[in-house]
Design a protein around this motif. Structure first.
Motif, PDB file in Angstrom:
ATOM      1  N   CYS A   1      32.763  86.908 173.925  1.00  0.00           N
ATOM      2  CA  CYS A   1      33.107  86.287 175.206  1.00  0.00           C
ATOM      3  C   CYS A   1      33.744  84.919 174.965  1.00  0.00           C
ATOM      4  O   CYS A   1      33.286  84.136 174.132  1.00  0.00           O
ATOM      5  CB  CYS A   1      31.831  86.144 176.036  1.00  0.00           C
ATOM      6  SG  CYS A   1      32.118  85.432 177.646  1.00  0.00           S
TER       7      CYS A   1
ATOM      8  N   HIS B   1      33.604  82.483 176.864  1.00  0.00           N
ATOM      9  CA  HIS B   1      32.796  81.393 177.409  1.00  0.00           C
ATOM     10  C   HIS B   1      31.925  80.780 176.320  1.00  0.00           C
ATOM     11  O   HIS B   1      32.193  79.696 175.834  1.00  0.00           O
ATOM     12  CB  HIS B   1      31.940  81.927 178.580  1.00  0.00           C
ATOM     13  CG  HIS B   1      31.065  80.884 179.203  1.00  0.00           C
ATOM     14  ND1 HIS B   1      29.764  81.130 179.556  1.00  0.00           N
ATOM     15  CD2 HIS B   1      31.323  79.592 179.541  1.00  0.00           C
ATOM     16  CE1 HIS B   1      29.252  80.031 180.091  1.00  0.00           C
ATOM     17  NE2 HIS B   1      30.183  79.085 180.094  1.00  0.00           N
ATOM     18  N   LYS B   2      30.925  81.512 175.855  1.00  0.00           N
ATOM     19  CA  LYS B   2      30.031  80.953 174.839  1.00  0.00           C
ATOM     20  C   LYS B   2      29.794  81.912 173.695  1.00  0.00           C
ATOM     21  O   LYS B   2      28.817  81.774 172.955  1.00  0.00           O
ATOM     22  CB  LYS B   2      28.706  80.535 175.476  1.00  0.00           C
ATOM     23  CG  LYS B   2      28.809  79.237 176.275  1.00  0.00           C
ATOM     24  CD  LYS B   2      27.437  78.748 176.683  1.00  0.00           C
ATOM     25  CE  LYS B   2      27.433  77.242 176.852  1.00  0.00           C
ATOM     26  NZ  LYS B   2      26.073  76.748 177.147  1.00  0.00           N
ATOM     27  N   GLY B   3      30.647  82.940 173.591  1.00  0.00           N
ATOM     28  CA  GLY B   3      30.651  83.720 172.352  1.00  0.00           C
ATOM     29  C   GLY B   3      29.859  85.007 172.342  1.00  0.00           C
ATOM     30  O   GLY B   3      29.935  85.748 171.359  1.00  0.00           O
ATOM     31  N   ALA B   4      29.109  85.318 173.392  1.00  0.00           N
ATOM     32  CA  ALA B   4      28.281  86.530 173.352  1.00  0.00           C
ATOM     33  C   ALA B   4      29.163  87.782 173.228  1.00  0.00           C
ATOM     34  O   ALA B   4      30.287  87.808 173.734  1.00  0.00           O
ATOM     35  CB  ALA B   4      27.435  86.628 174.618  1.00  0.00           C
TER      36      ALA B   4
ATOM     37  N   CYS C   1      30.072  90.309 180.627  1.00  0.00           N
ATOM     38  CA  CYS C   1      29.202  89.574 179.706  1.00  0.00           C
ATOM     39  C   CYS C   1      27.851  89.366 180.376  1.00  0.00           C
ATOM     40  O   CYS C   1      27.778  88.869 181.512  1.00  0.00           O
ATOM     41  CB  CYS C   1      29.832  88.229 179.338  1.00  0.00           C
ATOM     42  SG  CYS C   1      28.819  87.312 178.164  1.00  0.00           S
TER      43      CYS C   1
ATOM     44  N   TYR D   1      25.563  87.322 179.683  1.00  0.00           N
ATOM     45  CA  TYR D   1      24.999  85.972 179.619  1.00  0.00           C
ATOM     46  C   TYR D   1      25.274  85.219 180.924  1.00  0.00           C
ATOM     47  O   TYR D   1      24.349  84.841 181.638  1.00  0.00           O
ATOM     48  CB  TYR D   1      25.598  85.246 178.404  1.00  0.00           C
ATOM     49  CG  TYR D   1      24.856  84.021 177.941  1.00  0.00           C
ATOM     50  CD1 TYR D   1      23.769  83.491 178.641  1.00  0.00           C
ATOM     51  CD2 TYR D   1      25.243  83.364 176.762  1.00  0.00           C
ATOM     52  CE1 TYR D   1      23.100  82.369 178.204  1.00  0.00           C
ATOM     53  CE2 TYR D   1      24.581  82.236 176.308  1.00  0.00           C
ATOM     54  CZ  TYR D   1      23.514  81.737 177.039  1.00  0.00           C
ATOM     55  OH  TYR D   1      22.859  80.621 176.594  1.00  0.00           O
ATOM     56  N   HIS D   2      26.561  85.021 181.289  1.00  0.00           N
ATOM     57  CA  HIS D   2      26.869  84.304 182.532  1.00  0.00           C
ATOM     58  C   HIS D   2      27.789  85.110 183.449  1.00  0.00           C
ATOM     59  O   HIS D   2      28.215  84.610 184.482  1.00  0.00           O
ATOM     60  CB  HIS D   2      27.537  82.962 182.245  1.00  0.00           C
ATOM     61  CG  HIS D   2      26.798  82.093 181.271  1.00  0.00           C
ATOM     62  ND1 HIS D   2      27.016  82.158 179.913  1.00  0.00           N
ATOM     63  CD2 HIS D   2      25.825  81.166 181.456  1.00  0.00           C
ATOM     64  CE1 HIS D   2      26.226  81.292 179.283  1.00  0.00           C
ATOM     65  NE2 HIS D   2      25.484  80.679 180.192  1.00  0.00           N
ATOM     66  N   GLY D   3      28.135  86.325 183.023  1.00  0.00           N
ATOM     67  CA  GLY D   3      28.823  87.221 183.945  1.00  0.00           C
ATOM     68  C   GLY D   3      30.346  87.199 183.924  1.00  0.00           C
ATOM     69  O   GLY D   3      30.974  87.798 184.795  1.00  0.00           O
ATOM     70  N   TRP D   4      30.973  86.542 182.966  1.00  0.00           N
ATOM     71  CA  TRP D   4      32.433  86.655 182.877  1.00  0.00           C
ATOM     72  C   TRP D   4      32.775  88.131 182.641  1.00  0.00           C
ATOM     73  O   TRP D   4      32.058  88.849 181.921  1.00  0.00           O
ATOM     74  CB  TRP D   4      32.994  85.795 181.735  1.00  0.00           C
ATOM     75  CG  TRP D   4      32.987  84.319 181.988  1.00  0.00           C
ATOM     76  CD1 TRP D   4      32.156  83.629 182.822  1.00  0.00           C
ATOM     77  CD2 TRP D   4      33.855  83.357 181.373  1.00  0.00           C
ATOM     78  NE1 TRP D   4      32.439  82.293 182.780  1.00  0.00           N
ATOM     79  CE2 TRP D   4      33.474  82.085 181.898  1.00  0.00           C
ATOM     80  CE3 TRP D   4      34.881  83.416 180.452  1.00  0.00           C
ATOM     81  CZ2 TRP D   4      34.117  80.906 181.513  1.00  0.00           C
ATOM     82  CZ3 TRP D   4      35.518  82.240 180.067  1.00  0.00           C
ATOM     83  CH2 TRP D   4      35.145  80.994 180.606  1.00  0.00           C
TER      84      TRP D   4
HETATM   85 FE1  FES Z   1      29.804  85.214 178.265  1.00  0.00          FE
HETATM   86 FE2  FES Z   1      28.713  83.001 179.128  1.00  0.00          FE
HETATM   87  S1  FES Z   1      28.779  83.752 177.092  1.00  0.00           S
HETATM   88  S2  FES Z   1      29.706  84.535 180.289  1.00  0.00           S
END
Ligand code: FES
Ligand code: FE
Length: 450
Positions: free
Chosen positions: A95, A97-100, A115, A117-120
């Motif tokens: 992702c 955003h933060k890599g997940a 994703c 984690y935060h839904g992107w």
């Molecule tokens: Fe993917 Fe935050 S790491 S939405």
């Protein structure tokens, strides 16, 4: 204080301790550090698996729009996807955003990757279609200028339905890198006018050994009659039934090896007798469509290495195996059973039964091989012994005129070719592969670039 030179220094410096002793005429020895040294493993990951073309999958794995599979290229997680327009993509599974990782299943069909984690959210072309609650996020002006899409790999290509990717852009065109190996891949892809398909199901296993033990063993004809005794005995107990290996020690038969540029190679041997392979059902159609020479080669037993990470093994059935090194002494292997599209049901049944019987940890052959890899890795921990003696058998048969004749009829001109009796058990096939390996790791071959 005197510090011992690291392996990296020994490899790239002028230390007399190198990975090979290459005296010409096939007199070639490999240093045992290549199977056990963490510094060498690190160089391999950087230069081979993350620094050039690797086989990453098959288009046939993702035939429908929005199909996807997940895989790895070195230490990088990937998604191979087919978008809504049918276009294939190789995306880094991380992702923005933060890599997940955004895709977790081995395979699936989904219009989006969300994703957790935060839904992107991303579509199957990798476009970011949702930054969740973006309007409420009070982002700075520069945020809108950034691409939020999943990052594609640097280079992605397809040859005859086989998918290749590179994480670095500075690589030769795919067809140049494959070179004459394409002729051997064509012998697989052309087995049906409609190409090759994946039989449902996939194998995955680990072994506690270096990845090059699989690289070598896949084209090691010498081990077969010593390692696979139980398989051979099982076949012999079915004496009335002709089988793939019922003539396996018949020395009137010849087999040979071709070593191609860029580490690729092929081990080939006589066609099994009668209707013992699934391909024999297609013989008449093949003769008409591809002619007698290529039909005969399609019937040959052939194991083909796509350097550095894959092999096609065609004997009792057709297996693609792709490996991922996890540590100097730990390797993951994934396997597929492949088949020509549209083969008769009887042939397909035989293909699956022979695949189950020979391959994978549940088969009669693979467990023997895996036991040998793990046994070898344990033995290789003996630091008192520096050099292998396992890469020069067959030297006296290199460049046999019949080897060149065999290459010529296929229209290839390999770096090295060998032909011998069925029991000759060539090991020289690995020599050009290891010269190329050394070149890629930063040390030119003593004999120049190959
Ligand atoms: Fe993917 Fe935050 S790491 S939405
Ligand atoms: Fe084996």
């Amino acid at each position: 204080m005197i510090r011992a030179a690291s392996t990296r220094e020994r490899l790239t410096g002028r230390s007399p301790l190198d990975c090979f002793e290459d005296h010409g005429q096939g007199d070639f020895r490999v240093h045992r550090d290549i199977y056990r040294d963490p510094d060498i493993f690190d160089l391999e990951m950087t230069h081979l698996f993350e620094g050039g073309w690797n086989l990453v999958g098959l288009a046939a794995e993702i035939p429908q729009p929005h199909d996807y599979v997940t895989t790895w290229l070195g230490r990088t997680p990937l998604i191979l996807s087919r978008d809504g327009n049918g276009k294939l993509h190789a995306l880094i599974n991380s992702c923005r955003h933060k890599g997940a990782m955004v895709a977790h299943r081995q395979r699936g069909n989904s219009r989006t990757f969300v994703c957790r984690y935060h839904g992107w959210t991303y579509d199957t072309a990798g476009r970011c279609i949702l930054v969740r609650d973006e309007a409420q996020g009070a982002y700075p002006a520069g945020f809108a200028q950034l691409s939020h899409d999943l990052q594609p790999v640097a280079r992605f290509g397809e040859y005859r339905g086989i998918l290749f990717a590179s994480l670095v852009p500075d690589v030769p065109p795919l067809e140049t890198w494959l070179g004459e190996l394409r002729v051997m891949l064509d012998l697989i892809a052309d087995q049906s006018p409609h190409g090759i398909e994946c039989i449902p199901g996939q194998g995955r296993f680990l072994y506690r050994g270096n990845w090059k033990l699989q690289l070598e063993n896949g084209v090691d004809p010498y081990h077969f009659s010593a390692t696979h005794v139980s398989y051979i005995q099982a076949l012999q107990q079915r004496a009335a039934k002709a089988s793939v290996y019922s003539r396996f020690r018949s020395n009137e038969l010849q087999r040979g090896t071709f070593a191609f540029e860029h580490g690729h190679n092929t081990l080939w041997g006589p066609a099994p007798p009668g209707k013992t392979t699934p391909l024999s059902w297609l013989n008449d159609e093949l003769l008409q469509r591809v002619g007698p020479v290529r039909t005969r080669w399609m019937h040959y037993v052939r194991n083909t290495t796509v350097f550095p990470n894959a092999q096609f093994a065609e004997n009792a059935s057709l297996q693609l195996r792709v490996w991922r090194p996890l540590a100097p002494d730990l390797t993951e292997v994934r396997t597929w059973c492949l088949a020509p599209v549209g083969e008769p049901a009887e042939a397909r049944r035989l293909r699956i039964r022979q695949y189950e019987e020979f391959f994978n940890p549940s088969g009669l052959a693979t467990p023997d091989d895996l036991a040998n890899y793990e046994d070898s890795q344990r033995g290789l921990s003996a630091r008192q012994i520096a050099w292998q003696q396992g890469h020069s058998r067959g030297a006296g048969l290199m460049e046999h005129p019949e080897a060149r004749a065999a290459a010529q009829e296929l229209g290839v001109n390999p770096l090295a070719a060998m032909v011998g009796s069925f029991d000759s058990g060539d090991e020289t096939i690995m020599q050009p592969t290891y010269r190329y390996w050394r070149q890629r790791l930063g040390q030119p071959s003593a004999e120049g670039d190959q």
